[in-house]
Design an enzyme around this catalytic site. Sequence first.
Site, PDB file in Angstrom:
ATOM      1  N   ASP A 272      -8.011  -5.243  -0.175  1.00  0.00           N
ATOM      2  CA  ASP A 272      -8.463  -6.125  -1.270  1.00  0.00           C
ATOM      3  C   ASP A 272      -8.094  -7.583  -1.056  1.00  0.00           C
ATOM      4  OD1 ASP A 272      -7.621  -3.316  -3.109  1.00  0.00           O
ATOM      5  OD2 ASP A 272      -9.636  -4.130  -3.036  1.00  0.00           O
TER       6      ASP A 272
ATOM      7  N   HIS B 175       0.858  -1.198   0.000  1.00  0.00           N
ATOM      8  CA  HIS B 175       0.000   0.000   0.000  1.00  0.00           C
ATOM      9  C   HIS B 175       0.886   1.238   0.000  1.00  0.00           C
ATOM     10  CE1 HIS B 175      -3.207   2.774   1.116  1.00  0.00           C
ATOM     11  NE2 HIS B 175      -4.043   1.823   0.744  1.00  0.00           N
TER      12      HIS B 175
END
Length: 431
Positions: free
Chosen positions: A365, A308
């Site tokens: 996700d 991320h």
Amino acid sequence: MSKFAKLDLGDKIIELPIIEGSENEKGLDISKLRSETGYISYDPGYGNTGSCSSAITYIDGEKGILRYRGIPIEEFNREKPDFLETAYLLIFGKLPNKTELDEYKVLVGNNEHLHEAMKHHFEGFPTTAPPMAMLSSMINTMSCFHPELLERGENEGYCMTASSLLLSKIRTIAAYAYRQSRGMPSIYPIPSLDYAANFLHLMFSLPNKRYEVDPDIEDAMNLIFILHADHEQNCSTSTVRMVGSSQANLFASCSAGVCALWGPLHGGANLAVIKMLEEIHKGDISAEKCIEMAKDKDNPFKLMGFGHRVYKNYDPRARILKKAGDKVLAKLKVKDPLLDIAKKLEEAALKDPYFVERKLFPNVDFYSGIIMRAIGIPTNMFTVLFSIGRLPGWIAQWREQVKTPGVKISRPRQIYTGENKRSYIPMKDRK
Ligand code: SDX
């Protein structure tokens, strides 16, 4: 502490104001840099650049903290999670009291039908049309049927109307996109059902067989929407702000947000994670082998759902979704080998130096698709559900920008690296 930073350019020293946020985040205000020095900043991907100040969502990536209007994300994982309550909080800045929430739900309920003419648009899409393409185009199409909402309203009344309409109809559009791809007849919302329950009804009911919503599945759906509701200046939200900064209307801005979210590095990752897990399962590839492939720069394999830009710690949403996955699959008595594979991948990655050094952790996700799959949501609808969840964040951020005094059109600069001045060559003289 000085409120200025000094920038020494050799022939000139300038002072850059230091700005500080309510959580002590610090930034250098370079809004006068070019006019005072002729220099611009250079930060491809904007990893070090703040595009705005915002009071909506706070993330501390190092500590894995996420708060909506100051409330930790973990506190939304409660008995009967309520997506519309979270949407109201993000958009209007306060938790609604019972009357406010009930009234908002009535507004959303009143807007769940699509104009019959809009429904005919779906017949023009091929059954193979990507649902994200249908979603972005139909959100923009809504502006054709609601010209009264094309004005950029700052007042609460405008936002009440526009947000309830968009939130309600995105759900209907999403379900109709799914039904169109399956050749299923269109169906109408049931006013007595709450937001997520009506979505599941619109997705799966048939004229002769109503889909019975399991309360635990309804809760899981609400939780998934809530966990995706906002995430400060991510790619798609920055797109919504960028489009909104030209004073384009809310529909156009959110339609652009859907397009940005579609990419596999962003919202499309939830679909990419499932495809990756399915390939691993089919090829019976060990977690250790996957980690080796992910580390191999010559191998295109990437551990989707990992890493991320902001989180350099465990994404708090992934932690909640991992637990929710266990609960939903147990409730549905579903044994999904992909969940076991995901857990083994996580275990292997979190003790591998490559992932540890780069602070790569599971993100939102990594587990979301496993829950959606268990509920029966087809993979090509995963990012559509992410869009439904993210919509209140897009609306809140768009409105915050509209309400910001003196906001200017977003127009970044560049460092030119092309040809220096040269003349036009007539065709007869070209080689
Ligand atoms: C979302 O911004 C948001 O808030 C987004 C989001 C939201 O709610 O809006 O949180 C939703 O988009 C989550 C992210 C979903 N994307 C994926 O899961 C795709 C896989 N992840 C990567 O593509 C990547 O981690 C990004 C795109 C998420 C972040 O990329 P960055 O910040 O540009 O970091 P990078 O690609 O420069 O990676 C740094 C290093 C590189 O290695 P080195 O060059 O240092 O050797 O980490 C490596 C990368 O190769 N790396 C990975 C990896 N992610 C990063 N290596 C293997 N597998 C991965 N998944």
